[in-house]
Design an enzyme around this catalytic site. Sequence first.
Site, PDB file in Angstrom:
ATOM      1  N   LYS A  12     -26.142 -20.289  27.367  1.00 23.45           N
ATOM      2  CA  LYS A  12     -25.599 -19.788  28.452  1.00 23.45           C
ATOM      3  C   LYS A  12     -23.747 -20.367  28.216  1.00 23.45           C
ATOM      4  CE  LYS A  12     -28.583 -17.506  31.072  1.00 23.45           C
ATOM      5  NZ  LYS A  12     -29.289 -17.032  32.651  1.00 23.45           N
ATOM      6  N   TYR A  52     -29.421  -7.099  29.984  1.00 22.23           N
ATOM      7  CA  TYR A  52     -29.813  -7.056  31.476  1.00 22.23           C
ATOM      8  C   TYR A  52     -30.074  -6.187  32.288  1.00 22.23           C
ATOM      9  CZ  TYR A  52     -28.996 -12.187  31.709  1.00 22.23           C
ATOM     10  OH  TYR A  52     -29.447 -13.851  31.319  1.00 22.23           O
ATOM     11  N   PHE A  60     -27.813  -9.270  42.219  1.00 25.99           N
ATOM     12  CA  PHE A  60     -26.609 -10.094  41.176  1.00 25.99           C
ATOM     13  C   PHE A  60     -26.681  -9.878  40.451  1.00 25.99           C
ATOM     14  CE2 PHE A  60     -31.521 -11.554  40.668  1.00 25.99           C
ATOM     15  CZ  PHE A  60     -31.646 -11.169  39.807  1.00 25.99           C
ATOM     16  N   ARG A  88     -40.222 -21.152  28.058  1.00 30.78           N
ATOM     17  CA  ARG A  88     -40.753 -20.902  29.285  1.00 30.78           C
ATOM     18  C   ARG A  88     -41.175 -21.967  30.336  1.00 30.78           C
ATOM     19  NH1 ARG A  88     -38.940 -16.583  30.719  1.00 30.78           N
ATOM     20  NH2 ARG A  88     -39.736 -16.242  33.250  1.00 30.78           N
ATOM     21  N   THR A  94     -36.301 -20.412  36.771  1.00 28.12           N
ATOM     22  CA  THR A  94     -35.328 -20.187  36.818  1.00 28.12           C
ATOM     23  C   THR A  94     -34.156 -20.836  37.828  1.00 28.12           C
ATOM     24  OG1 THR A  94     -35.871 -17.554  36.835  1.00 28.12           O
ATOM     25  CG2 THR A  94     -33.485 -17.845  37.342  1.00 28.12           C
ATOM     26  N   ARG A 105     -33.773 -26.562  32.041  1.00 30.22           N
ATOM     27  CA  ARG A 105     -32.962 -26.398  33.561  1.00 30.22           C
ATOM     28  C   ARG A 105     -32.861 -27.681  34.243  1.00 30.22           C
ATOM     29  NH1 ARG A 105     -35.326 -20.585  33.569  1.00 30.22           N
ATOM     30  NH2 ARG A 105     -34.054 -19.431  32.327  1.00 30.22           N
ATOM     31  N   ASN A 115     -27.542 -21.387  35.236  1.00 29.49           N
ATOM     32  CA  ASN A 115     -28.495 -22.054  34.207  1.00 29.49           C
ATOM     33  C   ASN A 115     -29.214 -21.986  33.566  1.00 29.49           C
ATOM     34  OD1 ASN A 115     -29.577 -19.710  33.840  1.00 29.49           O
ATOM     35  ND2 ASN A 115     -31.303 -19.546  35.127  1.00 29.49           N
ATOM     36  N   HIS A 118     -31.063 -19.433  28.634  1.00 30.57           N
ATOM     37  CA  HIS A 118     -32.291 -17.778  28.902  1.00 30.57           C
ATOM     38  C   HIS A 118     -32.759 -18.054  28.139  1.00 30.57           C
ATOM     39  CE1 HIS A 118     -33.680 -13.534  29.428  1.00 30.57           C
ATOM     40  NE2 HIS A 118     -33.187 -13.027  28.067  1.00 30.57           N
ATOM     41  N   GLU A 129     -35.497  -8.265  22.930  1.00 33.01           N
ATOM     42  CA  GLU A 129     -34.007  -8.895  22.545  1.00 33.01           C
ATOM     43  C   GLU A 129     -33.497  -9.362  21.524  1.00 33.01           C
ATOM     44  OE1 GLU A 129     -34.909 -11.892  25.899  1.00 33.01           O
ATOM     45  OE2 GLU A 129     -34.603 -10.570  27.216  1.00 33.01           O
TER      46      GLU A 129
HETATM   47  P1  CMP Z   1     -32.471 -15.243  33.106  1.00 30.72           P
HETATM   48  O1  CMP Z   1     -33.735 -15.986  32.593  1.00 30.72           O
HETATM   49  O2  CMP Z   1     -31.054 -15.101  32.013  1.00 30.72           O
HETATM   50  O3  CMP Z   1     -32.830 -13.811  33.759  1.00 30.72           O
HETATM   51  C1  CMP Z   1     -31.671 -13.440  34.368  1.00 30.72           C
HETATM   52  C2  CMP Z   1     -30.507 -14.606  35.579  1.00 30.72           C
HETATM   53  O4  CMP Z   1     -30.177 -13.898  36.615  1.00 30.72           O
HETATM   54  C3  CMP Z   1     -31.505 -15.736  35.360  1.00 30.72           C
HETATM   55  O5  CMP Z   1     -31.585 -16.291  34.423  1.00 30.72           O
HETATM   56  C4  CMP Z   1     -30.181 -16.455  36.677  1.00 30.72           C
HETATM   57  O6  CMP Z   1     -29.573 -16.862  35.866  1.00 30.72           O
HETATM   58  C5  CMP Z   1     -29.890 -15.239  36.985  1.00 30.72           C
HETATM   59  N1  CMP Z   1     -30.006 -15.170  38.606  1.00 30.72           N
HETATM   60  C6  CMP Z   1     -29.196 -15.371  39.788  1.00 30.72           C
HETATM   61  N2  CMP Z   1     -29.471 -14.631  40.755  1.00 30.72           N
HETATM   62  C7  CMP Z   1     -31.069 -14.976  40.645  1.00 30.72           C
HETATM   63  C8  CMP Z   1     -31.740 -14.414  41.768  1.00 30.72           C
HETATM   64  N3  CMP Z   1     -31.892 -14.134  42.728  1.00 30.72           N
HETATM   65  N4  CMP Z   1     -33.393 -14.361  41.046  1.00 30.72           N
HETATM   66  C9  CMP Z   1     -33.559 -14.591  39.749  1.00 30.72           C
HETATM   67  N5  CMP Z   1     -32.161 -14.534  38.312  1.00 30.72           N
HETATM   68  C10 CMP Z   1     -31.267 -14.767  39.492  1.00 30.72           C
END
Ligand code: CMP
Length: 136
Positions: A12, A52, A60, A88, A94, A105, A115, A118, A129
């Site tokens: 990212k 997304y 968010f 993962r 996350t 992370r 973070n 992805h 994806e």
């Molecule tokens: P990612 O794995 O890229 O998938 C969706 C992204 O939303 C996640 O990582 C986070 O960076 C972002 N995000 C922001 N707020 C939240 C939340 N409350 N719960 C989950 N993902 C979040």
Amino acid sequence: MSNTQKTLSIIKPDAVQRNLTEEIKSIFKKNDFEITSEKKIKISKEEAEKFYIVHQTKPFYEDLCNYLSSGPIVVMILSKENAVLANRELMGATNPEDAKEGTIRKKYGLSIDKNSVHGSDSEENAKKEIDFFFNN
Ligand code: CMP
């Protein structure tokens, strides 16, 4: 029985900006992932919204799409036995605050938004994806 899978990984904007691309790629390689395709791109907000789309009802969503389109990202196809789950686990939770020691992370993530990486969350989403970034 072997189950070699492909999964999509994104480094990212926060991590690309901090010049962590090579370091993060080396972590994948050390953990026996093969990086079979890779490109550095900058996507538009509209593309981020499509990518997304599963999160479109989340509070968010807007911030997330603004963020992913805010700077260069590195998208990669990773291949390994059970790659989706293995990636993962290597990425960690996350929210970097909840991520285990030794995960990407935990090491590099700045916040739940920033973070650093992805990874696809299922084999079905991995296919979608990968298609999104590489088959057009
Ligand atoms: P990612 O794995 O890229 O998938 C969706 C992204 O939303 C996640 O990582 C986070 O960076 C972002 N995000 C922001 N707020 C939240 C939340 N409350 N719960 C989950 N993902 C979040």
